[in-house]
Design a protein around this motif. Sequence first.
Motif, PDB file in Angstrom:
ATOM      1  N   TRP A  21      -1.088 145.032  97.831  1.00 24.07           N
ATOM      2  CA  TRP A  21      -1.174 146.068  98.847  1.00 24.07           C
ATOM      3  C   TRP A  21       0.114 146.883  98.898  1.00 24.07           C
ATOM      4  CZ3 TRP A  21      -4.509 148.817 101.254  1.00 24.07           C
ATOM      5  CH2 TRP A  21      -4.155 149.529 102.396  1.00 24.07           C
ATOM      6  N   ALA A  22       1.244 146.200  98.812  1.00 22.32           N
ATOM      7  CA  ALA A  22       2.533 146.882  98.852  1.00 22.32           C
ATOM      8  C   ALA A  22       2.676 147.856  97.684  1.00 22.32           C
ATOM      9  CB  ALA A  22       3.663 145.852  98.835  1.00 22.32           C
ATOM     10  N   SER A  23       2.312 147.408  96.501  1.00 25.57           N
ATOM     11  CA  SER A  23       2.398 148.274  95.329  1.00 25.57           C
ATOM     12  C   SER A  23       1.438 149.433  95.433  1.00 25.57           C
ATOM     13  CB  SER A  23       2.071 147.482  94.060  1.00 25.57           C
ATOM     14  OG  SER A  23       2.815 146.305  94.021  1.00 25.57           O
ATOM     15  N   PHE A  24       0.259 149.134  95.953  1.00 29.62           N
ATOM     16  CA  PHE A  24      -0.755 150.171  96.124  1.00 29.62           C
ATOM     17  C   PHE A  24      -0.229 151.265  97.047  1.00 29.62           C
ATOM     18  CE2 PHE A  24      -4.506 151.788  98.488  1.00 29.62           C
ATOM     19  CZ  PHE A  24      -5.240 152.280  97.420  1.00 29.62           C
ATOM     20  N   GLN A  25       0.320 150.852  98.188  1.00 28.24           N
ATOM     21  CA  GLN A  25       0.850 151.809  99.151  1.00 28.24           C
ATOM     22  C   GLN A  25       1.999 152.604  98.551  1.00 28.24           C
ATOM     23  OE1 GLN A  25      -1.335 152.238 101.185  1.00 28.24           O
ATOM     24  NE2 GLN A  25      -0.868 151.335 103.148  1.00 28.24           N
ATOM     25  N   GLN A  26       2.832 151.925  97.776  1.00 33.56           N
ATOM     26  CA  GLN A  26       3.975 152.562  97.145  1.00 33.56           C
ATOM     27  C   GLN A  26       3.527 153.668  96.193  1.00 33.56           C
ATOM     28  OE1 GLN A  26       6.559 149.517  95.667  1.00 33.56           O
ATOM     29  NE2 GLN A  26       8.064 150.988  94.927  1.00 33.56           N
ATOM     30  N   CYS A  27       2.499 153.371  95.434  1.00 33.76           N
ATOM     31  CA  CYS A  27       1.960 154.365  94.502  1.00 33.76           C
ATOM     32  C   CYS A  27       1.343 155.529  95.247  1.00 33.76           C
ATOM     33  CB  CYS A  27       0.883 153.735  93.621  1.00 33.76           C
ATOM     34  SG  CYS A  27       1.551 152.928  92.192  1.00 33.76           S
ATOM     35  N   ILE A  28       0.562 155.219  96.253  1.00 33.24           N
ATOM     36  CA  ILE A  28      -0.168 156.244  96.987  1.00 33.24           C
ATOM     37  C   ILE A  28       0.796 157.141  97.769  1.00 33.24           C
ATOM     38  CG2 ILE A  28      -1.930 156.646  98.772  1.00 33.24           C
ATOM     39  CD1 ILE A  28      -2.830 155.425  95.948  1.00 33.24           C
ATOM     40  N   ALA A  29       1.904 156.542  98.216  1.00 37.09           N
ATOM     41  CA  ALA A  29       2.869 157.293  99.011  1.00 37.09           C
ATOM     42  C   ALA A  29       3.453 158.475  98.250  1.00 37.09           C
ATOM     43  CB  ALA A  29       3.981 156.360  99.477  1.00 37.09           C
ATOM     44  N   LYS A  30       3.415 158.394  96.933  1.00 39.69           N
ATOM     45  CA  LYS A  30       3.929 159.493  96.109  1.00 39.69           C
ATOM     46  C   LYS A  30       3.094 160.747  96.267  1.00 39.69           C
ATOM     47  CE  LYS A  30       5.807 156.578  92.486  1.00 39.69           C
ATOM     48  NZ  LYS A  30       5.592 156.142  91.103  1.00 39.69           N
ATOM     49  N   ALA A  31       1.830 160.563  96.599  1.00 36.33           N
ATOM     50  CA  ALA A  31       0.933 161.705  96.806  1.00 36.33           C
ATOM     51  C   ALA A  31      -0.068 161.308  97.877  1.00 36.33           C
ATOM     52  CB  ALA A  31       0.221 162.061  95.511  1.00 36.33           C
ATOM     53  N   PRO A  32       0.362 161.294  99.131  1.00 33.51           N
ATOM     54  CA  PRO A  32      -0.466 160.754 100.214  1.00 33.51           C
ATOM     55  C   PRO A  32      -1.779 161.500 100.417  1.00 33.51           C
ATOM     56  CG  PRO A  32       1.659 161.551 101.045  1.00 33.51           C
ATOM     57  CD  PRO A  32       1.648 161.786  99.575  1.00 33.51           C
ATOM     58  N   GLU A  33      -1.849 162.734  99.950  1.00 41.21           N
ATOM     59  CA  GLU A  33      -3.062 163.519 100.173  1.00 41.21           C
ATOM     60  C   GLU A  33      -4.121 163.272  99.101  1.00 41.21           C
ATOM     61  OE1 GLU A  33      -0.543 165.827  97.416  1.00 41.21           O
ATOM     62  OE2 GLU A  33      -0.199 164.589  99.179  1.00 41.21           O
ATOM     63  N   GLN A  34      -3.777 162.494  98.081  1.00 42.87           N
ATOM     64  CA  GLN A  34      -4.740 162.292  97.002  1.00 42.87           C
ATOM     65  C   GLN A  34      -5.879 161.379  97.467  1.00 42.87           C
ATOM     66  OE1 GLN A  34      -3.378 160.176  93.496  1.00 42.87           O
ATOM     67  NE2 GLN A  34      -2.087 158.829  94.727  1.00 42.87           N
ATOM     68  N   VAL A  35      -7.075 161.697  97.035  1.00 37.66           N
ATOM     69  CA  VAL A  35      -8.234 160.887  97.396  1.00 37.66           C
ATOM     70  C   VAL A  35      -8.894 160.294  96.164  1.00 37.66           C
ATOM     71  CG1 VAL A  35      -8.703 162.109  99.544  1.00 37.66           C
ATOM     72  CG2 VAL A  35      -9.771 162.894  97.422  1.00 37.66           C
ATOM     73  N   LEU A  36      -8.429 160.730  95.010  1.00 35.25           N
ATOM     74  CA  LEU A  36      -9.071 160.301  93.779  1.00 35.25           C
ATOM     75  C   LEU A  36      -8.021 160.143  92.685  1.00 35.25           C
ATOM     76  CD1 LEU A  36     -12.468 161.598  92.732  1.00 35.25           C
ATOM     77  CD2 LEU A  36     -10.724 161.645  90.973  1.00 35.25           C
ATOM     78  N   ARG A  37      -8.103 159.029  91.962  1.00 36.33           N
ATOM     79  CA  ARG A  37      -7.223 158.840  90.816  1.00 36.33           C
ATOM     80  C   ARG A  37      -8.093 158.866  89.572  1.00 36.33           C
ATOM     81  NH1 ARG A  37      -5.102 154.288  89.770  1.00 36.33           N
ATOM     82  NH2 ARG A  37      -3.308 155.039  88.663  1.00 36.33           N
ATOM     83  N   TYR A  38      -7.804 159.788  88.679  1.00 34.40           N
ATOM     84  CA  TYR A  38      -8.581 159.897  87.461  1.00 34.40           C
ATOM     85  C   TYR A  38      -7.708 159.510  86.277  1.00 34.40           C
ATOM     86  CZ  TYR A  38     -11.733 161.766  83.942  1.00 34.40           C
ATOM     87  OH  TYR A  38     -12.570 161.891  82.872  1.00 34.40           O
TER      88      TYR A  38
END
Length: 128
Positions: A21-38
Amino acid sequence: MDNTMNSLLDIFEGNSDKKCWASFQQCIAKAPEQVLRYCRNASAKPLWPMASGQPSKADIPNCSYCGGPSDFEFQILPQLLYYFGVKNDADSLDWATIVLYTCKSSCEASMAYKEEFPWVQLYPTSAT
Ligand SMILES: [Zn+2]
């Protein structure tokens, strides 16, 4: 995908939910507005918010058209729920992530409709 992302994904392998979860949040925090990872390449892996509830190889069916292996193509992040205006109720629509698997060789690329395999990772009910 940059090197930081790759090393984060390496850390992911076989980790606990908490670290996950921590790593996930860390990654997502780089682009908080993203809803999709392709990510469509051989080394791409989904970014799992939790260690539990991940599919095993056997859970992901082969391509229904050519019978070949399926591969991770993209994932939908829980941030999308915010854009849907989903309220934070106990029985609201919720997911940790939805991962889409498609034919590795894209054999059906010429077809208008492609069958894809979604894997929905849900939060444990105790966590909501
Ligand atoms: Zn196929």
